[in-house]
Design a protein around this motif. Sequence first.
Motif, PDB file in Angstrom:
ATOM      1  N   GLN A 186       0.809  -1.459   0.329  1.00 50.18           N
ATOM      2  CA  GLN A 186       0.039   0.262   0.073  1.00 50.18           C
ATOM      3  C   GLN A 186       0.880   1.243   0.057  1.00 50.18           C
ATOM      4  N   GLY A 187       2.246   1.068  -0.699  1.00 45.32           N
ATOM      5  CA  GLY A 187       2.486   2.443  -1.161  1.00 45.32           C
ATOM      6  C   GLY A 187       2.392   3.256  -1.326  1.00 45.32           C
ATOM      7  N   GLY A 188       2.651   4.745  -2.177  1.00 45.69           N
ATOM      8  CA  GLY A 188       2.428   5.520  -3.029  1.00 45.69           C
ATOM      9  C   GLY A 188       3.421   6.003  -4.054  1.00 45.69           C
ATOM     10  N   ASN A 189       5.030   5.986  -3.635  1.00 42.99           N
ATOM     11  CA  ASN A 189       5.612   5.782  -4.742  1.00 42.99           C
ATOM     12  C   ASN A 189       6.542   4.891  -5.139  1.00 42.99           C
ATOM     13  N   ILE A 190       6.966   4.688  -6.538  1.00 42.04           N
ATOM     14  CA  ILE A 190       7.622   3.006  -6.829  1.00 42.04           C
ATOM     15  C   ILE A 190       9.205   3.186  -6.303  1.00 42.04           C
ATOM     16  N   SER A 191       8.837   2.234  -5.354  1.00 44.98           N
ATOM     17  CA  SER A 191      10.705   1.827  -5.212  1.00 44.98           C
ATOM     18  C   SER A 191      10.983   0.248  -4.339  1.00 44.98           C
ATOM     19  N   ARG A 192      12.526   0.619  -5.437  1.00 40.89           N
ATOM     20  CA  ARG A 192      12.872  -0.828  -5.419  1.00 40.89           C
ATOM     21  C   ARG A 192      12.668  -1.708  -4.461  1.00 40.89           C
ATOM     22  N   GLU A 193      12.358  -0.656  -2.745  1.00 40.67           N
ATOM     23  CA  GLU A 193      12.431  -1.957  -1.722  1.00 40.67           C
ATOM     24  C   GLU A 193      10.750  -1.975  -1.990  1.00 40.67           C
ATOM     25  N   GLY A 194      10.185  -1.566  -2.682  1.00 42.70           N
ATOM     26  CA  GLY A 194       8.862  -1.697  -2.293  1.00 42.70           C
ATOM     27  C   GLY A 194       8.075  -3.117  -2.609  1.00 42.70           C
ATOM     28  N   ALA A 195       8.717  -3.133  -4.194  1.00 43.70           N
ATOM     29  CA  ALA A 195       8.832  -4.502  -5.199  1.00 43.70           C
ATOM     30  C   ALA A 195       9.142  -5.897  -4.290  1.00 43.70           C
ATOM     31  N   ILE A 196      10.748  -5.429  -3.300  1.00 44.24           N
ATOM     32  CA  ILE A 196      10.944  -6.404  -3.047  1.00 44.24           C
ATOM     33  C   ILE A 196      10.478  -7.391  -1.818  1.00 44.24           C
ATOM     34  N   THR A 197       9.729  -6.247  -1.278  1.00 44.06           N
ATOM     35  CA  THR A 197       8.819  -6.095   0.081  1.00 44.06           C
ATOM     36  C   THR A 197       7.742  -7.680  -0.736  1.00 44.06           C
ATOM     37  N   GLU A 198       7.066  -7.339  -2.039  1.00 42.88           N
ATOM     38  CA  GLU A 198       6.125  -7.881  -2.435  1.00 42.88           C
ATOM     39  C   GLU A 198       7.187  -9.317  -2.861  1.00 42.88           C
ATOM     40  N   MET A 199       7.697  -9.688  -2.927  1.00 41.91           N
ATOM     41  CA  MET A 199       8.568 -10.473  -3.295  1.00 41.91           C
ATOM     42  C   MET A 199       9.041 -11.388  -2.685  1.00 41.91           C
ATOM     43  N   ARG A 200       9.219 -10.849  -1.011  1.00 44.74           N
ATOM     44  CA  ARG A 200       9.482 -11.746  -0.033  1.00 44.74           C
ATOM     45  C   ARG A 200       8.199 -12.045   1.008  1.00 44.74           C
ATOM     46  N   TYR A 201       7.212 -11.365   0.671  1.00 41.76           N
ATOM     47  CA  TYR A 201       6.074 -12.265   0.832  1.00 41.76           C
ATOM     48  C   TYR A 201       5.395 -13.751  -0.164  1.00 41.76           C
ATOM     49  N   ALA A 202       6.043 -12.936  -1.268  1.00 42.20           N
ATOM     50  CA  ALA A 202       5.826 -14.207  -1.798  1.00 42.20           C
ATOM     51  C   ALA A 202       6.313 -15.509  -2.234  1.00 42.20           C
TER      52      ALA A 202
END
Length: 99
Positions: free
Chosen positions: A45-61
């Motif tokens: 639920q972030g508002g700005n694109i970030s590598r960290e946000g995408a990696i958090t998604e991957m960690r959950y997967a």
Amino acid sequence: MKDPAVRTAISQVKHMESNDGLGEYDVLGSVEGRYCQSDQISLTQGGNISREGAITEMRYAASKMGGNGLINVACQTDGVHFSTNCNNSIACYGDAIKY
């Protein structure tokens, strides 16, 4: 990220920049994370694109696959992603592992 179970799952997966010195591990499969500026698909639920946000998604997967690590991560800006109604995004791909 209000769900404590999701936060716990994410915290149990370590993103490793390199597999040097990692020892033995099993690759469980490929995972993908996409972080969208328009916030249409982001678990975090972030508002700005970030590598960290995408990696958090991957960690959950990776956690859902039974993994406790994430290696071989590569990211790229993805621009407009029509299928998810996203105006600007970053996509990352990598391997979920159990070490």
